[in-house]
Design an enzyme around this catalytic site. Structure first.
Site, PDB file in Angstrom:
ATOM      1  CE  LYS A   1      44.169  42.152  38.903  1.00 21.58           C
ATOM      2  NZ  LYS A   1      44.057  41.455  40.186  1.00 21.58           N
TER       3      LYS A   1
HETATM    4  O1  G3P Z   1      45.387  38.734  40.740  1.00 20.51           O
HETATM    5  C1  G3P Z   1      44.931  37.603  40.073  1.00 20.51           C
HETATM    6  C2  G3P Z   1      43.934  36.847  40.717  1.00 20.51           C
HETATM    7  O2  G3P Z   1      43.393  37.434  41.780  1.00 20.51           O
HETATM    8  C3  G3P Z   1      43.279  35.662  40.177  1.00 20.51           C
HETATM    9  O3  G3P Z   1      43.688  34.642  41.009  1.00 20.51           O
HETATM   10  O4  G3P Z   1      43.597  32.586  42.269  1.00 20.51           O
HETATM   11  O5  G3P Z   1      41.480  33.739  41.625  1.00 20.51           O
HETATM   12  O6  G3P Z   1      42.838  32.600  39.913  1.00 20.51           O
HETATM   13  P1  G3P Z   1      42.844  33.328  41.201  1.00 20.51           P
END
Ligand code: G3P
Length: 224
Positions: free
Chosen positions: A91
């Protein structure tokens, strides 16, 4: 059918969610790994346990390199592939260095998820560089005034055959909008995924059924 991933690096949480529902895999990032309870001594040992569990259940693990410069991203990516297996999805945030790494790894047949995507342009560049999956970060986009449903719809309509993984949700309404907008896959954190099971509306509804029964029959169960 919609594919569903769990955004987590907590093996107990992952096992628990897999025991309840069908999942297509697990996604992580450096912040999630840094903030997770880890009884295995190091992040890579925890990832190995998660990777085995997810693979044994027929799913995919998406892991992000920690380095952000081109050489470092590649070094981290090769290390992850060696330790976790070639089927691991790498990723990579779509920065300039990230795009170069996406292009290089994709040309070598690695499964790449282009991450931290906020615009159509970022997603288009990543798909054109060979990424099999683009991950649009919905809540982070919304918090910055970006219309994430339109980014998802535009990307899905331009690249219908590619995987579009919507991520970063503050609640399940954002996830519903992402799905309706064209995302074929969602990744959610467990606290968001299960949050609609314990809303005040659910409590009021279920308590109402119990109260009617109690008032009529003086007990809490249907069994005599
Ligand atoms: O996989 C995407 C992610 O981990 C980002 O999520 O909640 O940190 O914006 P967030």
């Amino acid at each position: 059918m919609l594919r569903l991933f769990l955004d987590s690096a907590d093996i107990d949480e992952i096992r628990n969610v897999y025991s309840l529902i069908t999942l297509d895999g697990v996604t992580t990032n450096p912040s999630i790994l840094a903030g997770s309870k880890n009884k295995y001594g190091s992040p890579i040992l925890a990832l190995k346990v998660i990777s085995k569990f997810v693979t044994d259940h027929g799913g995919a693990l998406h892991v992000q390199p920690v380095a952000t410069a081109y050489d470092g991203i590649l070094e981290d990516a090769y290390y992850l592939l060696e330790e976790l297996g070639r089927n691991t999805w790498i990723k990579i945030p779509v920065t300039s260095d990230g795009l170069a790494a996406i292009s290089r790894l994709s040309s070598e047949g690695v499964n790449v998820t282009a991450a931290s995507v906020f615009t159509f342009s970022q997603g288009m560049l990543a798909y054109k560089a060979g990424a099999k999956c683009v991950s649009v970060y919905c809540n982070r986009a919304e918090e910055n005034g970006i219309d994430y449903p339109s980014v998802i719809t535009s990307l899905k309509s331009a690249f219908p055959e590619k995987m579009l993984l919507a991520a970063s949700f503050k609640d399940n309404v954002q996830a519903e909008i992402a799905s309706f907008s064209g995302a074929d896959s969602l990744t959610l954190k467990a606290n968001v995924l299960f949050s609609d099971l314990s809303t005040p509306l659910m409590k009021k509804t279920v308590d109402g059924f119990s109260a009617s029964w109690r008032d009529a029959f003086g007990k809490e169960s249907i069994k005599n």
